[in-house]
Design a protein around this motif. Structure first.
Motif, PDB file in Angstrom:
ATOM      1  N   SER A 172      -3.233  12.115   5.586  1.00  0.00           N
ATOM      2  CA  SER A 172      -2.672  11.230   4.568  1.00  0.00           C
ATOM      3  C   SER A 172      -1.611  10.322   5.180  1.00  0.00           C
ATOM      4  O   SER A 172      -1.540   9.129   4.873  1.00  0.00           O
ATOM      5  CB  SER A 172      -2.054  12.049   3.426  1.00  0.00           C
ATOM      6  OG  SER A 172      -3.059  12.514   2.561  1.00  0.00           O
ATOM      7  N   TRP A 173      -0.760  10.893   6.022  1.00  0.00           N
ATOM      8  CA  TRP A 173       0.255  10.114   6.729  1.00  0.00           C
ATOM      9  C   TRP A 173      -0.397   9.001   7.540  1.00  0.00           C
ATOM     10  O   TRP A 173       0.072   7.861   7.552  1.00  0.00           O
ATOM     11  CB  TRP A 173       1.062  11.044   7.634  1.00  0.00           C
ATOM     12  CG  TRP A 173       2.061  10.383   8.523  1.00  0.00           C
ATOM     13  CD1 TRP A 173       1.833   9.788   9.733  1.00  0.00           C
ATOM     14  CD2 TRP A 173       3.470  10.245   8.275  1.00  0.00           C
ATOM     15  NE1 TRP A 173       2.995   9.292  10.265  1.00  0.00           N
ATOM     16  CE2 TRP A 173       4.022   9.555   9.388  1.00  0.00           C
ATOM     17  CE3 TRP A 173       4.308  10.630   7.245  1.00  0.00           C
ATOM     18  CZ2 TRP A 173       5.381   9.257   9.487  1.00  0.00           C
ATOM     19  CZ3 TRP A 173       5.663  10.344   7.352  1.00  0.00           C
ATOM     20  CH2 TRP A 173       6.186   9.657   8.453  1.00  0.00           C
ATOM     21  N   TYR A 174      -1.496   9.321   8.198  1.00  0.00           N
ATOM     22  CA  TYR A 174      -2.192   8.397   9.085  1.00  0.00           C
ATOM     23  C   TYR A 174      -2.907   7.282   8.317  1.00  0.00           C
ATOM     24  O   TYR A 174      -3.001   6.148   8.799  1.00  0.00           O
ATOM     25  CB  TYR A 174      -3.196   9.197   9.921  1.00  0.00           C
ATOM     26  CG  TYR A 174      -3.943   8.417  10.970  1.00  0.00           C
ATOM     27  CD1 TYR A 174      -3.269   7.742  11.984  1.00  0.00           C
ATOM     28  CD2 TYR A 174      -5.338   8.390  10.982  1.00  0.00           C
ATOM     29  CE1 TYR A 174      -3.955   7.053  12.967  1.00  0.00           C
ATOM     30  CE2 TYR A 174      -6.033   7.710  11.962  1.00  0.00           C
ATOM     31  CZ  TYR A 174      -5.337   7.037  12.954  1.00  0.00           C
ATOM     32  OH  TYR A 174      -6.021   6.354  13.921  1.00  0.00           O
ATOM     33  N   CYS A 175      -3.390   7.585   7.103  1.00  0.00           N
ATOM     34  CA  CYS A 175      -4.267   6.652   6.392  1.00  0.00           C
ATOM     35  C   CYS A 175      -3.664   5.960   5.179  1.00  0.00           C
ATOM     36  O   CYS A 175      -4.048   4.829   4.870  1.00  0.00           O
ATOM     37  CB  CYS A 175      -5.534   7.381   5.931  1.00  0.00           C
ATOM     38  SG  CYS A 175      -6.679   7.762   7.241  1.00  0.00           S
ATOM     39  N   CYS A 176      -2.756   6.626   4.459  1.00  0.00           N
ATOM     40  CA  CYS A 176      -2.448   6.155   3.102  1.00  0.00           C
ATOM     41  C   CYS A 176      -1.772   4.786   3.054  1.00  0.00           C
ATOM     42  O   CYS A 176      -1.848   4.097   2.032  1.00  0.00           O
ATOM     43  CB  CYS A 176      -1.607   7.189   2.354  1.00  0.00           C
ATOM     44  SG  CYS A 176       0.101   7.308   2.876  1.00  0.00           S
ATOM     45  N   THR A 177      -1.112   4.360   4.115  1.00  0.00           N
ATOM     46  CA  THR A 177      -0.451   3.052   4.096  1.00  0.00           C
ATOM     47  C   THR A 177      -1.288   1.965   4.776  1.00  0.00           C
ATOM     48  O   THR A 177      -0.827   0.834   4.923  1.00  0.00           O
ATOM     49  CB  THR A 177       0.928   3.126   4.775  1.00  0.00           C
ATOM     50  OG1 THR A 177       0.767   3.436   6.168  1.00  0.00           O
ATOM     51  CG2 THR A 177       1.815   4.181   4.128  1.00  0.00           C
ATOM     52  N   ARG A 178      -2.494   2.302   5.184  1.00  0.00           N
ATOM     53  CA  ARG A 178      -3.376   1.315   5.815  1.00  0.00           C
ATOM     54  C   ARG A 178      -4.087   0.485   4.753  1.00  0.00           C
ATOM     55  O   ARG A 178      -4.272   0.929   3.613  1.00  0.00           O
ATOM     56  CB  ARG A 178      -4.405   2.004   6.717  1.00  0.00           C
ATOM     57  CG  ARG A 178      -3.807   2.732   7.906  1.00  0.00           C
ATOM     58  CD  ARG A 178      -4.889   3.305   8.793  1.00  0.00           C
ATOM     59  NE  ARG A 178      -4.330   4.068   9.899  1.00  0.00           N
ATOM     60  CZ  ARG A 178      -3.908   3.547  11.048  1.00  0.00           C
ATOM     61  NH1 ARG A 178      -4.008   2.249  11.238  1.00  0.00           N
ATOM     62  NH2 ARG A 178      -3.400   4.301  11.998  1.00  0.00           N
ATOM     63  N   THR A 179      -4.510  -0.708   5.139  1.00  0.00           N
ATOM     64  CA  THR A 179      -5.213  -1.595   4.205  1.00  0.00           C
ATOM     65  C   THR A 179      -6.711  -1.329   4.247  1.00  0.00           C
ATOM     66  O   THR A 179      -7.526  -2.238   4.415  1.00  0.00           O
ATOM     67  CB  THR A 179      -4.907  -3.064   4.536  1.00  0.00           C
ATOM     68  OG1 THR A 179      -5.154  -3.296   5.929  1.00  0.00           O
ATOM     69  CG2 THR A 179      -3.460  -3.411   4.224  1.00  0.00           C
ATOM     70  N   GLN A 183       0.835  -1.201   0.000  1.00  0.00           N
ATOM     71  CA  GLN A 183       0.000   0.000   0.000  1.00  0.00           C
ATOM     72  C   GLN A 183       0.874   1.257   0.000  1.00  0.00           C
ATOM     73  O   GLN A 183       0.539   2.259  -0.657  1.00  0.00           O
ATOM     74  CB  GLN A 183      -0.892  -0.009   1.241  1.00  0.00           C
ATOM     75  CG  GLN A 183      -2.104   0.892   1.158  1.00  0.00           C
ATOM     76  CD  GLN A 183      -3.254   0.289   0.396  1.00  0.00           C
ATOM     77  OE1 GLN A 183      -3.488  -0.910   0.457  1.00  0.00           O
ATOM     78  NE2 GLN A 183      -3.987   1.116  -0.337  1.00  0.00           N
ATOM     79  N   ALA A 184       1.997   1.211   0.725  1.00  0.00           N
ATOM     80  CA  ALA A 184       2.905   2.357   0.783  1.00  0.00           C
ATOM     81  C   ALA A 184       3.537   2.632  -0.579  1.00  0.00           C
ATOM     82  O   ALA A 184       3.686   3.789  -0.983  1.00  0.00           O
ATOM     83  CB  ALA A 184       3.996   2.102   1.825  1.00  0.00           C
ATOM     84  N   LEU A 185       3.911   1.581  -1.297  1.00  0.00           N
ATOM     85  CA  LEU A 185       4.516   1.758  -2.617  1.00  0.00           C
ATOM     86  C   LEU A 185       3.499   2.334  -3.609  1.00  0.00           C
ATOM     87  O   LEU A 185       3.854   3.180  -4.449  1.00  0.00           O
ATOM     88  CB  LEU A 185       5.065   0.423  -3.130  1.00  0.00           C
ATOM     89  CG  LEU A 185       6.249  -0.145  -2.337  1.00  0.00           C
ATOM     90  CD1 LEU A 185       6.634  -1.522  -2.870  1.00  0.00           C
ATOM     91  CD2 LEU A 185       7.445   0.797  -2.383  1.00  0.00           C
ATOM     92  N   LEU A 186       2.257   1.903  -3.510  1.00  0.00           N
ATOM     93  CA  LEU A 186       1.204   2.485  -4.358  1.00  0.00           C
ATOM     94  C   LEU A 186       1.008   3.965  -4.029  1.00  0.00           C
ATOM     95  O   LEU A 186       0.829   4.798  -4.932  1.00  0.00           O
ATOM     96  CB  LEU A 186      -0.114   1.739  -4.155  1.00  0.00           C
ATOM     97  CG  LEU A 186      -0.297   0.421  -4.899  1.00  0.00           C
ATOM     98  CD1 LEU A 186      -1.678  -0.142  -4.596  1.00  0.00           C
ATOM     99  CD2 LEU A 186      -0.141   0.601  -6.397  1.00  0.00           C
TER     100      LEU A 186
END
Length: 525
Positions: free
Chosen positions: A165-172, A128-131
């Motif tokens: 965005s920091w809090y959410c963008c790498t979550r599934t 998710q982080a790479l996306l």
């Protein structure tokens, strides 16, 4: 005559030489420009990848149950054939396309014998982080084509600074994937003066976002109407782009769902029927109509709010379609009683375009404003990512040690009961061994007279529920997991069954209602 011819001859040669020099200089400039663009692209990609990987590992808290129960738990069940599926998956409300992505990752880990609980937790997050990093790159280069370099740089700064965005963008979360895809689609959308426009690419990405989460259509509807209105050949746009791509996406997603549900299932229709027509979402809480305007949106956009409002005045004419999408989304979601911060996350990148334009226009004040943005967003991001609501993940790490006990055949085998509001923690995707675990279930009322879910029946009288459910010593679970606020109410049951507190895990500084500040793990001796 010969002199004249000679002069003309040499004059033509001089012109040819000058023309060649100009061409060579032009080629050199183009080569230098291409080289600079290539270097900038490489640096941006490396920076964004490193930034989002750091982001990923500095988010160690829990946000909402859906980041596990609508993705990882389903993927784990698909690959390893054990686990728990919530009522939505039994009623055909959710699509398997998104969990299938993580199931594919799990399957690879299984085949290479690397399916440890640690990798099952972090590999989807890294993906998710790479996306998200890919979307970051696309956002930066989109702004560079629309604005000057200075404005693009400050806009990208605002974009990366966002605490939410920091809090959410790498979550599934499906909302995280929806936002990432929305950012990618925006790169190809025909914004005014856009040089990266591709109708088929952006419509394909929008279709993918709708497959992941049907409510993505809310965000994109005004943008699609704008494109249709601006397009000269409207019939061709509909017949060659909108309809074939949208229909193909619907057919593919329906086939995937039919395969895994093992029956004909149209998830999008079921989602609409249950959540809108039957108001099942209201079961999980409701808020006043103005909540998004007075609480939701200010929290999501955070310290960028003053800049956003200022940017709306500066860039209203140029980016009015983005502002229209933001307002439309807020208004439509305001009509739905059940409201959450994450629902409006997909419009955050639109808002940060206005914030960046505002910040770039401040001139002498922008460094001070940028410093304030950085410090305030960093504080919020680190606190919510590392401290607030980290209890569920730490709890599952503690319970993961029970897998070693379960491998020993001698009784008693681990039997864990979660006496918490349902879905308070992840489940088998974070333990990855088939120990016995159960929690208080809370499927919504689907029309049954006098229906009361198990969680409500428990909290009406916790001690009575425990004594009724476990009348004999041998039926009592070996481990209980509960919030600290419940401890006094069931203390008599804990003492009479020889339970001992083995772990006290911090959860939050802001306990509320049934959710306490700490999580206790009790073990029966």
């Amino acid at each position: 005559m010969e002199n004249i011819r000679t002069r003309l001859k040499f004059g033509n040669k001089d012109k040819e030489v000058k023309l060649r020099k100009r061409k060579s200089q032009l080629y050199l400039k183009n080569d230098a420009s291409a080289l600079n663009d290539g270097v900038l692209l490489a640096r941006t990609v490396v920076f964004c990848v490193v930034f989002r990987l750091i982001n990923c590992f500095l988010v160690q808290s829990s946000f909402v149950p859906d980041e596990y129960w609508q993705s990882l738990e389903v993927s784990h069940h698909m690959v390893f054939n054990y686990g728990y599926l919530t009522w939505e998956w039994k009623s055909g409300l959710r699509g398997f396309s998104y969990p299938l992505v993580f199931a594919f990752i799990y399957k690879i880990l299984y085949y290479i014998n690397c399916d440890s609980a640690y990798l099952l937790i972090w590999t989807p997050r890294i993906f998710q982080a790479l996306l998200a990093a890919f979307a970051d790159v696309k956002f930066f280069f989109l702004i560079r084509t629309l604005e000057n370099r200075d404005t693009a740089a400050w806009t990208f700064f605002c974009y990366l600074c966002s605490w939410f965005s920091w809090y959410c963008c790498t979550r599934t979360l499906t909302n995280s994937m929806e936002t990432t895809i929305t950012c990618l689609a925006l790169f190809y959308f025909p914004l005014p003066e856009s040089k990266t426009h591709s109708s088929k690419k952006y419509v394909a990405l929008v279709s993918l976002a709708i497959i992941v989460r049907p409510t993505a259509l809310i965000v994109w509807l005004p943008l699609l109407i704008y494109h249709f209105w601006k397009e000269d050949d409207k019939l061709k746009l509909v017949t060659h782009t909108f309809f074939p791509i949208g229909a193909s996406a619907l057919v593919v997603s329906t086939l995937i769902d039919c395969i895994f549900y093992e029956k004909w299932t149209l998830v999008q229709f079921n989602f609409l029927k249950f959540n809108v027509l039957h108001s099942v979402a209201d079961f999980y809480g409701s808020h006043p109509w103005h909540w998004y305007f007075t609480q939701g949106f200010p929290v999501v956009i955070g310290p960028h709010l003053p800049l956003f409002l200022h940017g709306c005045f500066l860039a209203f004419k140029r980016y009015k379609v983005l502002l229209a999408a933001v307002l439309w989304t807020l208004v439509i979601y305001s009509f739905l009683p059940h409201k959450e911060f994450r629902f409006i996350y997909p419009v955050l990148p639109f808002c940060l375009v206005f914030s960046g334009i505002s910040l770039a226009s401040l001139k002498s004040w922008r460094r001070a404003a940028a410093f304030f943005l950085l410090v305030s967003n960093l504080a919020a991001g680190l606190y919510t990512g590392l401290i607030h609501q980290r209890g569920p993940l730490d709890t599952m790490s503690h319970l993961g040690t029970l897998c070693d006990i379960s491998s020993i055949s001698s009784p008693p085998q681990p039997d864990v009961l979660f006496l918490m509001p349902c879905h308070s923690t992840p489940f088998y995707s974070h333990v990855h061994c088939p120990i016995t675990m159960r929690f208080l279930e809370c499927p919504p009322d689907l029309g049954e007279d006098g229906y009361i879910d198990e969680a409500d029946r428990f909290y009406d009288n916790p001690l009575l529920w425990l004594r009724t459910s476990f009348p004999y010593k041998h039926s009592v679970p070996t481990h209980l997991v509960l919030f600290d606020v419940l401890e006094k109410e069931i203390l008599a049951f804990l003492q009479s069954n020889n339970f001992v507190k083995t772990s006290e895990i911090f959860h939050t500084h802001f306990p509320e209602g049934k959710v306490g500040g700490s999580i206790f793990i009790y073990q029966r001796h």
